[in-house]
Design a protein around this motif. Structure first.
Motif, PDB file in Angstrom:
ATOM      1  N   PRO A 191      -3.324 -40.422 -30.154  1.00 53.72           N
ATOM      2  CA  PRO A 191      -3.509 -41.784 -29.651  1.00 53.72           C
ATOM      3  C   PRO A 191      -4.985 -42.068 -29.399  1.00 53.72           C
ATOM      4  O   PRO A 191      -5.831 -41.171 -29.434  1.00 53.72           O
ATOM      5  CB  PRO A 191      -2.720 -41.777 -28.344  1.00 53.72           C
ATOM      6  CG  PRO A 191      -2.893 -40.368 -27.841  1.00 53.72           C
ATOM      7  CD  PRO A 191      -2.953 -39.489 -29.077  1.00 53.72           C
ATOM      8  N   LEU A 251      -1.781 -43.445 -21.743  1.00 52.14           N
ATOM      9  CA  LEU A 251      -1.067 -44.147 -22.797  1.00 52.14           C
ATOM     10  C   LEU A 251       0.077 -45.008 -22.261  1.00 52.14           C
ATOM     11  O   LEU A 251       0.345 -46.089 -22.792  1.00 52.14           O
ATOM     12  CB  LEU A 251      -0.520 -43.138 -23.816  1.00 52.14           C
ATOM     13  CG  LEU A 251      -0.091 -43.695 -25.161  1.00 52.14           C
ATOM     14  CD1 LEU A 251      -1.249 -44.388 -25.868  1.00 52.14           C
ATOM     15  CD2 LEU A 251       0.496 -42.596 -26.036  1.00 52.14           C
ATOM     16  N   ARG A 288      -1.227 -46.303 -30.066  1.00 50.18           N
ATOM     17  CA  ARG A 288      -0.313 -45.179 -29.898  1.00 50.18           C
ATOM     18  C   ARG A 288      -0.367 -44.234 -31.108  1.00 50.18           C
ATOM     19  O   ARG A 288      -0.193 -43.024 -30.979  1.00 50.18           O
ATOM     20  CB  ARG A 288       1.107 -45.714 -29.687  1.00 50.18           C
ATOM     21  CG  ARG A 288       2.107 -44.685 -29.201  1.00 50.18           C
ATOM     22  CD  ARG A 288       3.427 -45.348 -28.882  1.00 50.18           C
ATOM     23  NE  ARG A 288       3.314 -46.286 -27.783  1.00 50.18           N
ATOM     24  CZ  ARG A 288       3.381 -45.966 -26.508  1.00 50.18           C
ATOM     25  NH1 ARG A 288       3.563 -44.695 -26.169  1.00 50.18           N
ATOM     26  NH2 ARG A 288       3.277 -46.879 -25.573  1.00 50.18           N
TER      27      ARG A 288
END
Length: 362
Positions: A191, A251, A288
């Motif tokens: 990511p 994230l 992502r």
């Protein structure tokens, strides 16, 4: 019914769709976002543009090199810099070693994707939420926003492998071979978090570099003076990209602003530019599926089903824009081989593309 539905309007999907369309197939591209390009992403904000995905092109192979020359001839791309500096933790900024042109689009990197779109039927803001085979020997795609259905003889999934898994797993081994699903699940990504920050026009001193890579930094991977790409910039603005470890920590955060502030603070300290820590404005974006950490080893991944279904993207056989283009062409060839065996030519793809700009590659 259309011949082929391409899911994803990044470079792989657009190249694949153009190649198949030029051969004579009817093609529909379905894209969940409001714009084209995938990680060739540009955001319009505060009277300017900022590239918060892929920040430049550095062609190595023949295909991307020829493609870049076409876009340069149309003034879509230009050389931004030949120098990318490096900063290793605990050391000073080192001089660039391997000088080579980095190309950018002054109007934003998404202009590259837009150049591949003419003539294609593209459905934007349409997320595919289900794929099912029909008794009529076709695929049925269910679209989320309109709850409409689209039928196609073949599907190309030009999206990150984990997203493809989410679409295809519900069909299970009743439709797909277990090996195919396992291969798809084996693909993994790093990511990234991107921060775009703008500063007063009086900010000094501006750095001597336009692009800088952080080596072995726990938090940062890259920073670029993005405003230097733009004609007549009114204020400096930077794009920062995090390390994979930093992105993993944040994230799932609902609010990414604290992560962006930490990235700016780290950059201000590392670069001895304290004013970087106090921007006038900032936007933060999460990727992502930024870079393949465990890619598929071939240029495409075919389901091997009676109804053609082929996966492609920068995670197939390589990464970045060049890998995406080659994967899109390979997926087009494979899909064509499972359908009507029409004449396809990768060089012809660029020739037709060039002629659409009234250019010649000779």
């Amino acid at each position: 019914m259309t011949d082929i539905a391409v899911i994803g309007a990044g470079i792989a999907g657009l190249v694949c769709a153009q190649q198949l369309s030029q051969a004579g197939y009817s093609v529909v591209v379905v894209e969940k976002s409001r714009g084209l390009g995938g990680r060739l992403a540009t955001r319009r904000l505060h009277g300017t543009w900022a590239d918060h995905g892929a920040c430049y092109l550095k062609p190595k192979g023949e295909l991307l090199g020829r493609f870049v020359e076409i876009l340069r001839s149309r003034h879509i791309l230009e050389i931004w810099t030949e120098e990318v500096y490096e900063l290793t933790a605990g050391a000073s900024i080192s001089e660039p070693k391997n000088l080579s042109p980095r190309y950018v689009a002054p109007g934003g990197m998404s202009a590259i994707a837009k150049s591949l779109a003419p003539g294609l039927e593209i459905l934007l803001n349409q997320r595919v939420i289900a794929i099912t085979p029909t008794p009529e020997n076709s695929w049925c795609l269910t679209l989320e926003s309109s709850n409409e259905e689209l039928t196609a003889k073949a599907i190309v999934l030009a999206i990150p492998a984990p997203q493809a898994v989410m679409l295809l797993e519900p069909l299970g081994e009743n439709v797909f071979d277990a090996v195919f699903l396992d291969n798809l699940r084996s693909v993994e990504f790093y990511p990234s978090i991107s921060a775009i920050a703008g500063y007063p026009s009086t900010s000094q001193p501006l750095p001597q570099w336009r692009a800088l890579t952080f080596v072995d930094d726990a938090d940062l991977a890259w920073i670029g003076l993005d405003s230097s790409k733009r004609p007549n910039p009114q204020q400096p603005h930077f794009v920062l990209q995090s390390s994979a470890d930093f992105a993993q920590r944040y994230l799932e955060s609902e609010n990414l602003q604290p992560a962006g502030k930490m990235m700016l603070q780290r950059a201000a300290e590392s670069l001895s530019l304290p004013w970087l820590n106090t921007p006038e404005w900032m936007q933060v974006h999460r990727w992502r599926y930024a870079f393949p950490s465990h890619p598929w080893h071939e240029a495409f991944l075919s389901a091997g089903t009676p109804l053609p279904l082929v996966c492609c993207g920068d995670w197939c056989g390589g990464n970045l824009v060049e890998g995406a283009m080659l994967s899109g062409l390979a997926a087009a060839n494979e899909t064509n081989n499972q359908l009507r065996h029409l004449p396809l030519d990768n060089v012809n793809f660029l020739n037709i593309f060039a002629r659409s700009f009234n250019l010649s590659l000779d």
